[in-house]
Design a protein around this motif. Sequence first.
Motif, PDB file in Angstrom:
ATOM      1  N   ASP A   1      63.112 -21.719 -18.884  1.00 31.30           N
ATOM      2  CA  ASP A   1      62.662 -22.236 -20.184  1.00 31.30           C
ATOM      3  C   ASP A   1      61.469 -23.165 -19.969  1.00 31.30           C
ATOM      4  O   ASP A   1      61.033 -23.388 -18.825  1.00 31.30           O
ATOM      5  N   GLU A  14      59.017 -25.542 -28.760  1.00 33.85           N
ATOM      6  CA  GLU A  14      60.381 -26.061 -28.712  1.00 33.85           C
ATOM      7  C   GLU A  14      60.343 -27.514 -28.247  1.00 33.85           C
ATOM      8  O   GLU A  14      59.304 -27.997 -27.805  1.00 33.85           O
ATOM      9  N   HIS A  40      67.871 -28.831 -33.325  1.00 33.32           N
ATOM     10  CA  HIS A  40      67.140 -28.136 -32.272  1.00 33.32           C
ATOM     11  C   HIS A  40      66.446 -26.964 -32.951  1.00 33.32           C
ATOM     12  O   HIS A  40      66.954 -26.422 -33.929  1.00 33.32           O
ATOM     13  N   GLN A  64      63.230 -23.608 -32.466  1.00 36.65           N
ATOM     14  CA  GLN A  64      62.369 -22.786 -31.609  1.00 36.65           C
ATOM     15  C   GLN A  64      61.478 -21.982 -32.555  1.00 36.65           C
ATOM     16  O   GLN A  64      61.955 -21.549 -33.604  1.00 36.65           O
ATOM     17  N   ALA A 119      59.497 -25.325 -37.475  1.00 33.52           N
ATOM     18  CA  ALA A 119      60.355 -25.721 -36.349  1.00 33.52           C
ATOM     19  C   ALA A 119      60.167 -27.210 -36.033  1.00 33.52           C
ATOM     20  O   ALA A 119      61.134 -27.924 -35.750  1.00 33.52           O
ATOM     21  N   THR A 124      55.980 -20.188 -27.048  1.00 33.95           N
ATOM     22  CA  THR A 124      57.121 -20.659 -27.834  1.00 33.95           C
ATOM     23  C   THR A 124      57.075 -22.172 -27.965  1.00 33.95           C
ATOM     24  O   THR A 124      56.893 -22.886 -26.978  1.00 33.95           O
ATOM     25  N   ILE A 130      63.017 -30.150 -36.088  1.00 39.03           N
ATOM     26  CA  ILE A 130      63.276 -31.060 -34.962  1.00 39.03           C
ATOM     27  C   ILE A 130      63.173 -32.512 -35.444  1.00 39.03           C
ATOM     28  O   ILE A 130      63.986 -33.358 -35.083  1.00 39.03           O
ATOM     29  N   ARG A 174      65.999 -15.898 -26.392  1.00 39.86           N
ATOM     30  CA  ARG A 174      64.550 -15.716 -26.509  1.00 39.86           C
ATOM     31  C   ARG A 174      64.210 -14.409 -27.207  1.00 39.86           C
ATOM     32  O   ARG A 174      63.054 -13.985 -27.210  1.00 39.86           O
ATOM     33  N   TYR A 208      55.463 -22.782 -36.458  1.00 35.58           N
ATOM     34  CA  TYR A 208      55.439 -23.989 -35.639  1.00 35.58           C
ATOM     35  C   TYR A 208      55.735 -25.234 -36.494  1.00 35.58           C
ATOM     36  O   TYR A 208      56.476 -26.126 -36.082  1.00 35.58           O
ATOM     37  N   THR A 257      57.558 -31.959 -29.425  1.00 33.16           N
ATOM     38  CA  THR A 257      57.669 -30.582 -29.893  1.00 33.16           C
ATOM     39  C   THR A 257      56.366 -29.885 -29.553  1.00 33.16           C
ATOM     40  O   THR A 257      55.330 -30.185 -30.146  1.00 33.16           O
TER      41      THR A 257
END
Lengths: 194, 390
Positions: free
Chosen positions: B137, B173, A31, A33, A22, B171, A26, A61, A19, B4
């Motif tokens: 999503d 994102e 981008h 995930q 990522a 997830t 960002i 995914r 986490y 995020t």
Amino acid sequence: MIEIRIHGRGGQGNVVAAYILATAAIEQGFHAQAFPSFGAERRGAPVAAFVRIAREPVLRRSQVLHPHFLIVQDRALLQVPEVTVGLSAGGGILVNSSKPSAQLSALLGLDVVALPAAQIALKHLGRPLPNTALLAAFAALTGIVDGGALEQALRLRLHGKGEKVLQANLELMREVNASVPAGQWYREEYAANA
Amino acid sequence: MRQTLEGSQAIAKTVALCRPQVVAAYPITPQTHIVENISKLVADGALQCELVSVESEFSAASVVLGAAAAGARAYTASASQGILLMSEVLFNIAGLRIPLVLTCANRAVGAPLSIWNDQQDSMAVRDAGWIQLYCADNQEAVDTTVQAFRIAEQCELPVMVCVDGFTLTHTLEPIDVPDQDLVDQYLPPYHFARALQPRQPLSLGTLVAPDYYAEARHSHHQAMLHAKALIAQCDRQWQELSGRASGGLFEVHGASDARIGILALGSIVGTLLDAHAAHVQRDDVQIIKLRSLRPFPGAELAVALSGLSDLVVVERALSPGGGGIVGVEIRSAFHYHGVNVRVHNVAVGLGGRDVPLSTLDRILDLVAHGSAEEFQILDVQLDKLPPEDR
């Protein structure tokens, strides 16, 4: 797209590491995930988490089957065949270990960088949690995210744990930065605005 | 604001923005983080609502039924066995035409016991009379949650927002969580015209004899059919405010003269789209995201997909002894509307099995070789089974 798989044991902050990485990506303008290899988490059991970093929104995914990089929080996991399987040609393995990088590279026949992350963490955080040290090393080695982005991601994640914990982690990151071969895994395509 | 976040966190924040007055839920993997995050928002004073900790999902559904019947905007979330334990109440909520929003963090149903993602749970309550919207999503999960309250309150029907467990809920994102002002503008304070109140006593849920039961069912069915236009409209109205739409009833990606269609629900749509763009790049292929399973846009799909030669319906659940669930409905709609498309039906990603990018190629190969069956579970490893079960 850069794909990263993080291996560790339940309780080592494996998902948190994914986490944070990522989030840093960002912050860096990519981008990204991150998700765990979903399972019933038990302390000590082998676990994995995945990170994707890309210039376009990440739609897929599926699990990361062919990572560019592996981050391994426990050296013993390198003996587990599933851990290194699928690593892309030319990919790098960053591992928490006090053994010399050259020795582990020769042993596996792969490009391994070792960092005594647990020891460094013990010194700064009072606990042998290797995750943030490994992330700092990953940032320095690849240049995908810079120190500022990683620091911001840590601030967001550690928000609520107090300034002392954050500062200890930032101090740890500075020590790691000085101790890994910066830019060893750098590729031009990793620069955010390339 | 773009943040995020883990899907569950974003859903919890969005629920709070919708200003529910009552939330009742019982934790179950992979829904737990949603409820945990809502509890935290309540504890921190960021969300003023009655949070009821109950001892089971049956009670969670009963509490929100009662709260909504009394005029409150109410919310709950569950998954898998939790949805099944709620199922009696779910039918009651819908039949009583109670507006409610429920997030289903989609998970397989035991036995065999599995905590992982597929869509057997929401499919099992397909006939409960709830609107069911599937999210591809986490952005759609956020936007659909806001829309769900508006849809529910405007047509007095409960809405189940189906979000793939783990694959989306866990997830992290970038997700745009809307500003409070925007949500307030879209979702005005709720007034339930039929709310129970002591000053005007009335009974809810009384016995209905055979002379009115069919009429009640007809009315429920009609309300669901009318909701089709409302679902599309609410998505457009949210797009006007937020700049984002989630696909209305369904969304078609790819060339309009494509010959082969792949239809799916939920998070595998992204994987299929990515595979289509990155690996296959065939302009004879369309990917169709079905967002609204109930109400089912059968006639609309028949029109939109009538130019295809083959359609593969890809599901995350099945009806053992029958076959696919959505596939059967598509076949029925095509047949009734005289659309001559050969419909194949596969189930993938059952009980959390990874759905890799190569899935699209596998499916297209089946079509190309004429070996797609009426229904099959893709890539079953028969050598794991005793000979009599193969």
